[in-house]
Enzyme design. Structure first.
Site, PDB file in Angstrom:
ATOM      1  N   VAL A  16       0.814  -1.123   0.065  1.00 25.14           N
ATOM      2  CA  VAL A  16      -0.032   0.038  -0.077  1.00 25.14           C
ATOM      3  C   VAL A  16       0.989   1.122   0.130  1.00 25.14           C
ATOM      4  O   VAL A  16       0.556   2.210  -0.766  1.00 25.14           O
ATOM      5  CB  VAL A  16      -0.860  -0.024   1.310  1.00 25.14           C
ATOM      6  CG1 VAL A  16      -1.721   1.516   1.399  1.00 25.14           C
ATOM      7  CG2 VAL A  16      -1.839  -1.036   0.945  1.00 25.14           C
ATOM      8  N   LEU A 158      -7.200  -0.355  -2.792  1.00 28.69           N
ATOM      9  CA  LEU A 158      -6.524  -0.876  -3.709  1.00 28.69           C
ATOM     10  C   LEU A 158      -6.252  -2.463  -3.639  1.00 28.69           C
ATOM     11  O   LEU A 158      -6.552  -2.859  -2.535  1.00 28.69           O
ATOM     12  CB  LEU A 158      -5.181  -0.345  -4.043  1.00 28.69           C
ATOM     13  CG  LEU A 158      -4.152  -0.509  -2.973  1.00 28.69           C
ATOM     14  CD1 LEU A 158      -3.551  -1.965  -3.078  1.00 28.69           C
ATOM     15  CD2 LEU A 158      -2.763   0.479  -3.166  1.00 28.69           C
ATOM     16  N   ARG A 159      -6.422  -3.135  -4.911  1.00 31.48           N
ATOM     17  CA  ARG A 159      -6.070  -4.753  -4.656  1.00 31.48           C
ATOM     18  C   ARG A 159      -4.664  -5.097  -5.439  1.00 31.48           C
ATOM     19  O   ARG A 159      -4.479  -4.292  -6.442  1.00 31.48           O
ATOM     20  CB  ARG A 159      -7.220  -5.198  -5.778  1.00 31.48           C
ATOM     21  CG  ARG A 159      -8.588  -4.922  -5.384  1.00 31.48           C
ATOM     22  CD  ARG A 159      -9.466  -5.359  -6.712  1.00 31.48           C
ATOM     23  NE  ARG A 159      -9.219  -4.437  -7.923  1.00 31.48           N
ATOM     24  CZ  ARG A 159     -10.000  -4.276  -9.113  1.00 31.48           C
ATOM     25  NH1 ARG A 159     -10.463  -5.591  -9.263  1.00 31.48           N
ATOM     26  NH2 ARG A 159      -9.423  -3.927 -10.012  1.00 31.48           N
ATOM     27  N   GLU A 160      -4.209  -5.984  -4.726  1.00 35.72           N
ATOM     28  CA  GLU A 160      -2.965  -6.322  -5.099  1.00 35.72           C
ATOM     29  C   GLU A 160      -3.088  -7.085  -6.500  1.00 35.72           C
ATOM     30  O   GLU A 160      -4.066  -7.514  -6.886  1.00 35.72           O
ATOM     31  CB  GLU A 160      -2.221  -7.299  -4.157  1.00 35.72           C
ATOM     32  CG  GLU A 160      -1.812  -6.789  -3.022  1.00 35.72           C
ATOM     33  CD  GLU A 160      -1.062  -7.813  -1.912  1.00 35.72           C
ATOM     34  OE1 GLU A 160      -0.990  -8.972  -2.352  1.00 35.72           O
ATOM     35  OE2 GLU A 160      -1.230  -7.408  -0.806  1.00 35.72           O
ATOM     36  N   LYS A 209     -14.028   0.322   5.833  1.00 38.94           N
ATOM     37  CA  LYS A 209     -13.114  -0.725   5.225  1.00 38.94           C
ATOM     38  C   LYS A 209     -13.403  -2.126   5.450  1.00 38.94           C
ATOM     39  O   LYS A 209     -13.215  -3.052   4.575  1.00 38.94           O
ATOM     40  CB  LYS A 209     -11.672  -0.313   5.697  1.00 38.94           C
ATOM     41  CG  LYS A 209     -10.620  -1.004   5.237  1.00 38.94           C
ATOM     42  CD  LYS A 209     -10.247  -1.479   3.850  1.00 38.94           C
ATOM     43  CE  LYS A 209      -9.527  -2.652   3.255  1.00 38.94           C
ATOM     44  NZ  LYS A 209      -9.136  -2.445   1.973  1.00 38.94           N
ATOM     45  N   PHE A 254     -17.061 -11.091  -7.870  1.00 38.65           N
ATOM     46  CA  PHE A 254     -16.926 -11.951  -6.735  1.00 38.65           C
ATOM     47  C   PHE A 254     -17.772 -13.060  -6.693  1.00 38.65           C
ATOM     48  O   PHE A 254     -18.203 -13.414  -5.641  1.00 38.65           O
ATOM     49  CB  PHE A 254     -17.049 -11.092  -5.581  1.00 38.65           C
ATOM     50  CG  PHE A 254     -15.772 -10.330  -5.078  1.00 38.65           C
ATOM     51  CD1 PHE A 254     -14.929  -9.513  -5.934  1.00 38.65           C
ATOM     52  CD2 PHE A 254     -14.946 -10.779  -3.991  1.00 38.65           C
ATOM     53  CE1 PHE A 254     -13.826  -8.959  -5.790  1.00 38.65           C
ATOM     54  CE2 PHE A 254     -13.668 -10.100  -3.878  1.00 38.65           C
ATOM     55  CZ  PHE A 254     -12.857  -9.342  -4.641  1.00 38.65           C
ATOM     56  N   CYS A 265      -5.487  -9.423   3.377  1.00 39.07           N
ATOM     57  CA  CYS A 265      -6.563  -8.636   3.592  1.00 39.07           C
ATOM     58  C   CYS A 265      -7.810  -9.506   4.132  1.00 39.07           C
ATOM     59  O   CYS A 265      -8.293  -9.365   5.382  1.00 39.07           O
ATOM     60  CB  CYS A 265      -6.741  -7.673   2.926  1.00 39.07           C
ATOM     61  SG  CYS A 265      -5.477  -6.256   2.536  1.00 39.07           S
ATOM     62  N   LYS A 268      -7.507 -11.588   7.466  1.00 40.41           N
ATOM     63  CA  LYS A 268      -7.383 -10.970   8.620  1.00 40.41           C
ATOM     64  C   LYS A 268      -8.622  -9.992   8.891  1.00 40.41           C
ATOM     65  O   LYS A 268      -8.884  -9.814   9.998  1.00 40.41           O
ATOM     66  CB  LYS A 268      -5.975 -10.378   8.485  1.00 40.41           C
ATOM     67  CG  LYS A 268      -5.849  -8.994   7.958  1.00 40.41           C
ATOM     68  CD  LYS A 268      -4.713  -8.245   8.268  1.00 40.41           C
ATOM     69  CE  LYS A 268      -4.495  -7.219   7.280  1.00 40.41           C
ATOM     70  NZ  LYS A 268      -5.420  -6.060   7.597  1.00 40.41           N
ATOM     71  N   LYS A 326      -3.461 -14.855  -5.287  1.00 42.23           N
ATOM     72  CA  LYS A 326      -4.217 -14.735  -6.694  1.00 42.23           C
ATOM     73  C   LYS A 326      -3.191 -14.359  -7.811  1.00 42.23           C
ATOM     74  O   LYS A 326      -1.946 -14.061  -7.233  1.00 42.23           O
ATOM     75  CB  LYS A 326      -5.039 -13.612  -6.328  1.00 42.23           C
ATOM     76  CG  LYS A 326      -4.537 -12.249  -6.138  1.00 42.23           C
ATOM     77  CD  LYS A 326      -5.752 -11.064  -6.112  1.00 42.23           C
ATOM     78  CE  LYS A 326      -5.358  -9.634  -5.702  1.00 42.23           C
ATOM     79  NZ  LYS A 326      -6.411  -8.922  -5.745  1.00 42.23           N
TER      80      LYS A 326
HETATM   81  P1  NAD Z   1       3.290  -4.666   4.197  1.00 48.71           P
HETATM   82  O1  NAD Z   1       3.189  -5.573   5.217  1.00 48.71           O
HETATM   83  O2  NAD Z   1       3.568  -5.124   2.607  1.00 48.71           O
HETATM   84  O3  NAD Z   1       4.110  -3.181   4.387  1.00 48.71           O
HETATM   85  C1  NAD Z   1       3.917  -2.553   5.538  1.00 48.71           C
HETATM   86  C2  NAD Z   1       5.422  -2.051   5.803  1.00 48.71           C
HETATM   87  O4  NAD Z   1       5.376  -1.277   6.899  1.00 48.71           O
HETATM   88  C3  NAD Z   1       6.371  -2.754   5.663  1.00 48.71           C
HETATM   89  O5  NAD Z   1       7.507  -2.481   4.771  1.00 48.71           O
HETATM   90  C4  NAD Z   1       7.161  -2.543   7.263  1.00 48.71           C
HETATM   91  O6  NAD Z   1       8.403  -2.686   7.153  1.00 48.71           O
HETATM   92  C5  NAD Z   1       6.677  -1.296   7.226  1.00 48.71           C
HETATM   93  N1  NAD Z   1       6.587  -0.661   8.774  1.00 48.71           N
HETATM   94  C6  NAD Z   1       6.572  -1.158   9.746  1.00 48.71           C
HETATM   95  N2  NAD Z   1       6.549  -0.412  10.940  1.00 48.71           N
HETATM   96  C7  NAD Z   1       6.930   0.741  10.395  1.00 48.71           C
HETATM   97  C8  NAD Z   1       7.111   2.115  10.815  1.00 48.71           C
HETATM   98  N3  NAD Z   1       7.013   2.230  12.361  1.00 48.71           N
HETATM   99  N4  NAD Z   1       7.377   3.246  10.046  1.00 48.71           N
HETATM  100  C9  NAD Z   1       7.346   3.107   8.852  1.00 48.71           C
HETATM  101  N5  NAD Z   1       7.056   1.763   8.144  1.00 48.71           N
HETATM  102  C10 NAD Z   1       6.902   0.760   8.813  1.00 48.71           C
HETATM  103  O7  NAD Z   1       1.547  -4.126   4.288  1.00 48.71           O
HETATM  104  P2  NAD Z   1       0.526  -3.813   3.225  1.00 48.71           P
HETATM  105  O8  NAD Z   1       0.070  -4.922   2.171  1.00 48.71           O
HETATM  106  O9  NAD Z   1       1.033  -2.573   2.507  1.00 48.71           O
HETATM  107  O10 NAD Z   1      -0.513  -3.324   4.080  1.00 48.71           O
HETATM  108  C11 NAD Z   1      -0.585  -2.186   4.792  1.00 48.71           C
HETATM  109  C12 NAD Z   1      -1.872  -1.816   5.480  1.00 48.71           C
HETATM  110  O11 NAD Z   1      -2.875  -1.610   4.447  1.00 48.71           O
HETATM  111  C13 NAD Z   1      -2.500  -2.912   6.014  1.00 48.71           C
HETATM  112  O12 NAD Z   1      -3.206  -2.461   7.461  1.00 48.71           O
HETATM  113  C14 NAD Z   1      -3.497  -3.564   5.202  1.00 48.71           C
HETATM  114  O13 NAD Z   1      -4.303  -4.237   5.925  1.00 48.71           O
HETATM  115  C15 NAD Z   1      -3.943  -2.378   4.499  1.00 48.71           C
HETATM  116  N6  NAD Z   1      -4.337  -2.791   3.108  1.00 48.71           N
HETATM  117  C16 NAD Z   1      -3.621  -3.656   2.180  1.00 48.71           C
HETATM  118  C17 NAD Z   1      -3.877  -3.692   0.930  1.00 48.71           C
HETATM  119  C18 NAD Z   1      -3.288  -4.779   0.237  1.00 48.71           C
HETATM  120  O14 NAD Z   1      -3.811  -5.314  -0.866  1.00 48.71           O
HETATM  121  N7  NAD Z   1      -2.192  -5.432   0.789  1.00 48.71           N
HETATM  122  C19 NAD Z   1      -5.152  -3.057   0.434  1.00 48.71           C
HETATM  123  C20 NAD Z   1      -5.957  -2.412   1.227  1.00 48.71           C
HETATM  124  C21 NAD Z   1      -5.463  -2.070   2.657  1.00 48.71           C
END
Ligand code: NAD
Length: 436
Positions: A16, A158-160, A209, A254, A265, A268, A326
């Site tokens: 994200v 966003l969607r991966e 969300k 879906f 996502c 959890k 996916k």
């Molecule tokens: P991710 O694990 O890929 O990235 C999180 C990053 O945060 C890691 O690189 C980590 O090192 C970093 N981090 C940890 N502590 C930190 C700090 N104190 N300061 C700065 N950076 C720090 O996670 P993600 O998939 O990007 O998801 C992030 C959030 O967005 C989550 O809450 C998730 O639920 C939400 N989200 C994810 C998606 C998705 O498709 N992945 C979509 C929508 C929302």
């Protein structure tokens, strides 16, 4: 009137944070992305992407070259340089289903300690209801004299796999805030994306969300249960879903039956939704069933494979096609493939796996399982092919070559990517989900 260029810090350079940071730079903002993960930042500084996401590398490179996007391991660099601070750190699940907020807390502490002037903190991470208030309290309690903070909830949708595209074509922007001025500032930063905006209170934004992901998961578990009924009554879930989806109130998306959802996502967030409800003494019955059905769907798939081999998988070699949760991503977090492979191995089967992108990451998670980036190599000498992730490379596989490579022409299609009649005409024993 042109768009205003703002100074934006992004905490977290994961799926994200990195995508949002690059897209915010692309629309003209000056963005500093901070992440304590030194390897991640080092690879970004070399111009190498730590994740696989279509279009991301070009976007990052061009914005770094223009001087609008930079990376650091130091949160204070992002904080000092920015007016808006987007928090995009991970919020994984704890064992009890609650949300692990340690990354969020450490990001907030980093902001409070580094900020020498007032900031707007934008919570993009998916966080439980009440986090905005908790964050504001934490920030204000640690603020230097004269520094104030506003916290705005701005959940990410966003969607991966299509993250860059999704950011430029987002369906909506949701902001929740107690300060209208702060909400307007965030909306101004996001205005270049041109999406309809919904301004609400923080609690509602936080819940939107979870409600959205819970509903999507519900659609998936619903269609999977419907598929299980189809198998028993001789109906075809493909046709049932098509007929349902033609109803505008339902819509076609879906409704693909298969082995269920995975990823970082939906698993959890559904568990967190259940936990949020439990915390206020509400038994969210549908959510409980959605989660259980999803887990059972993986087991049902393995049961079908066992049944086809008369209950005995010992010594059988099975080719698992697709490992990422996916297609078009390398993300293996809570991927159904991992669960399914672990069950197959427990039953004594040998597994050969194929994935076009996630093979390097998967090797660490699947010790002893040979992983190939060529589908035919994975199929070579296997007793059956199991479709687990619907990569295009799997959908478009040369069936004659596949049949030659396999020891037995058996296909278990966990994603319903093939046409049952075609498969039978081509001489395969074909077992899909929800097909007669
Ligand atoms: P991710 O694990 O890929 O990235 C999180 C990053 O945060 C890691 O690189 C980590 O090192 C970093 N981090 C940890 N502590 C930190 C700090 N104190 N300061 C700065 N950076 C720090 O996670 P993600 O998939 O990007 O998801 C992030 C959030 O967005 C989550 O809450 C998730 O639920 C939400 N989200 C994810 C998606 C998705 O498709 N992945 C979509 C929508 C929302």
């Amino acid at each position: 009137m042109g768009n205003e260029s703002m100074r934006i810090g992004v905490l977290g350079a994961g799926y994200v944070g990195l995508v949002s940071g690059a897209c915010l730079a692309e629309v003209g903002h000056r963005v500093v992305c901070a992440d304590p993960d030194e390897r991640k930042i080092a690879s970004l500084l070399r111009g190498e992407m730590p994740i696989y996401e279509a279009g991301l590398e070009e976007l990052v490179r061009s914005n770094v070259e223009r001087g609008r996007l930079s990376f650091t391991t130091e949160a204070k660099d992002a904080v000092e340089a920015s007016e808006l601070l987007f928090v995009a750190v991970g919020t994984p699940a704890l064992d009890n289903g609650d949300v692990d907020m340690s990354q969020v807390r450490s990001a907030l502490v980093g902001i409070a300690e580094a900020a020498r002037e007032s900031k707007i903190v934008v919570m993009k991470s998916t966080v439980p209801v009440g986090t905005g208030t908790m964050a504001e309290t934490l920030l204000r309690s640690r603020a230097r004299p004269g520094v104030s903070f506003e916290v705005v909830s701005n959940p990410e949708f966003l969607r991966e796999g299509t993250a860059v595209h999704d950011t430029f074509h987002m369906d909506r922007i949701v902001v929740g805030a107690t300060s209208d001025a702060a909400a307007e500032r965030v909306l101004a930063a996001l205005a270049p994306f041109g999406a309809p905006a919904l301004k609400t209170n923080r609690e509602s934004a936080e819940l939107i969300k979870y409600a959205s992901n819970s509903f999507l998961a519900t659609k998936i578990s619903f269609i999977n249960e419907m598929a299980n009924v189809c198998e028993k009554v001789g109906a075809d879930i493909g046709m049932v879903a098509k007929g349902m989806g033609m109803d505008k109130r339902i819509g076609p998306s879906f409704l693909n039956a298969g082995i269920g959802y995975g990823g970082f996502c939906l698993p959890k967030d559904t568990r967190a939704q259940l936990f949020i409800a439990e915390n206020v003494d509400y038994d969210f019955k549908i959510m409980r069933a959605v989660i259980e059905v999803n887990q059972l769907q993986r087991q049902r798939f393995v049961r079908k494979v066992r049944a086809a081999f008369d209950g005995d998988l010992a010594g059988k070699t099975l080719a698992v096609m697709g490992l990422s949760f996916k297609p078009n991503t390398d993300d293996l977090r809570d991927a159904p493939s991992l669960d399914i492979i672990s069950m197959l191995l427990q039953y004594g089967a040998k597994v050969r796996a194929y994935d076009p992108v996630s093979a390097p990451k998967a090797a660490a998670l699947l010790p002893g399982v040979p992983i190939f980036d060529d589908p035919y190599e994975a199929l070579q000498g296997s007793d059956a092919m199991l479709v687990v992730t619907e990569w295009d490379q799997v959908r478009t596989i040369d069936l004659d070559r596949a049949k030659l490579a396999l020891r037995l022409p058996i296909v278990f299609d966990g994603r319903n990517v093939f046409d049952a009649d075609t498969m039978r005409e081509r001489g395969f024993r074909y077992i899909a989900v929800g097909k007669p």
